[in-house]
Design a protein around this motif. Structure first.
Motif: not given
Length: 216
Positions: A29-39
Motif C-alpha cells: 500500500g505504499w505510494e509515491v508522492v511529490s511536492t507538486i501534487g503527484y500521488e
C-alpha cells in the motif's frame, strides 16, 4: 524544496501501525508522492530487494518525490518513542545531494522532518538508514526549522497522519530512480516476545546455576 506540499499529499491515518514492510509479496500500500501534487502507487518487484522484493519509483514530475507510508504505519504510534525507524534505500543514479529526509505529520497539522544521509553508491548497492523517534534526535519543525518540544513530538506520534521517506537524490533529473526495502518502525510483536523470552530464560538459567553452585 516545498516540504509542506509533499507532506500534504500523504494518505490519512485509519489504523494502528503494523510497523514493518519488507515488500516480499507486494507494495503493502505504499505510494509515491511529490511536492507538486503527484500521488500514485509505487512500483513493486518480487526480486532485486535486500533481499527479496522491493518498491521503486522514477521521478514522476519536476517536483521532489518520496515514498508515502500506508495507513498501517499511521495512527497512534506512541509506542515507537525511543525506537528507530529503519529502512534500506537505493539510488539508481549517483546522488548529488548529501542529505534527504523523513517527514511526519500529525492530525493537528504539525509537520516534522529529520535528515538522513543519501546513498554513497548506486544500485545494486543498498544503504541502511535510521531516524530515531525522539524529539532531540535531529527532528525539526517544517514551519520554522526549530526542534519540536517533547509535547509537540508526543502529539505527532499519538496521532500520526502521514509518514514519507523523501527519495529525490538528483536535483532536477526526471529520470531519477530510487528503491526502498525493509521499512521497520518497531520490532514485530512475536520477535519482541521471543527476545524477551530468551532473555528471561537466560536469567533464570543463571539464577538456577548460582543456587546450585558448590558451597551454596
Amino acid at each position: 524544496m516545498a516540504l509542506p506540499l509533499l507532506l500534504a499529499w500523504l494518505p490519512a491515518a485509519h489504523a494502528d501501525p503494523v510497523a514493518s514492510s519488507t515488500f516480499d509479496t507486494g507494495d503493502d500500500g505504499w505510494e509515491v508522492v511529490s511536492t507538486i501534487g503527484y500521488e500514485g502507487p509505487a512500483n513493486w518487484s518480487a526480486t532485486g530487494g535486500h533481499p527479496g522484493g522491493l518498491i521503486w519509483a522514477q521521478d514522476p514530475d519536476t517536483g521532489a518525490f518520496g515514498f508515502a507510508a500506508p495507513a498501517t504505519f499511521l495512527g497512534n504510534i506512541s509506542a515507537a518513542y525511543g525506537h528507530d525507524l529503519t529502512f534500506d534505500i537505493a539510488a539508481y543514479q549517483m546522488p548529488d545531494q548529501p542529505t534527504s529526509w523523513v517527514g511526519m505529520r500529525g492530525t493537528n497539522g504539525l509537520e516534522l522532518i529529520c535528515f538522513y544521509d543519501t546513498p554513497t553508491s548506486v544500485y545494486p548497492n543498498w544503504h541502511g538508514r535510521a531516524v530515531t523517534m525522539t524529539e532531540d534526535a535531529g527532528w525539526i519543525r517544517v514551519s520554522d526549522g526549530l526542534p519540536p518540544t517533547s509535547a509537540e513530538f508526543a502529539s505527532v506520534l499519538a496521532s500520526l497522519d502521514g509518514l514519507v521517506i523523501l527519495a529525490e537524490f538528483v536535483d532536477g533529473l526526471q529520470t531519477d530512480v530510487s528503491g526502498l526495502d525493509n521499512v521497520i518502525l518497531l520490532p514485530e510483536p512475536a520477535t519482541s516476545g521471543l527476545v524477551l523470552a530468551a532473555a528471561g530464560a537466560a536469567l533464570l538459567g543463571r539464577a538456577r546455576r548460582q543456587r546450585t553452585a558448590p558451597g551454596d
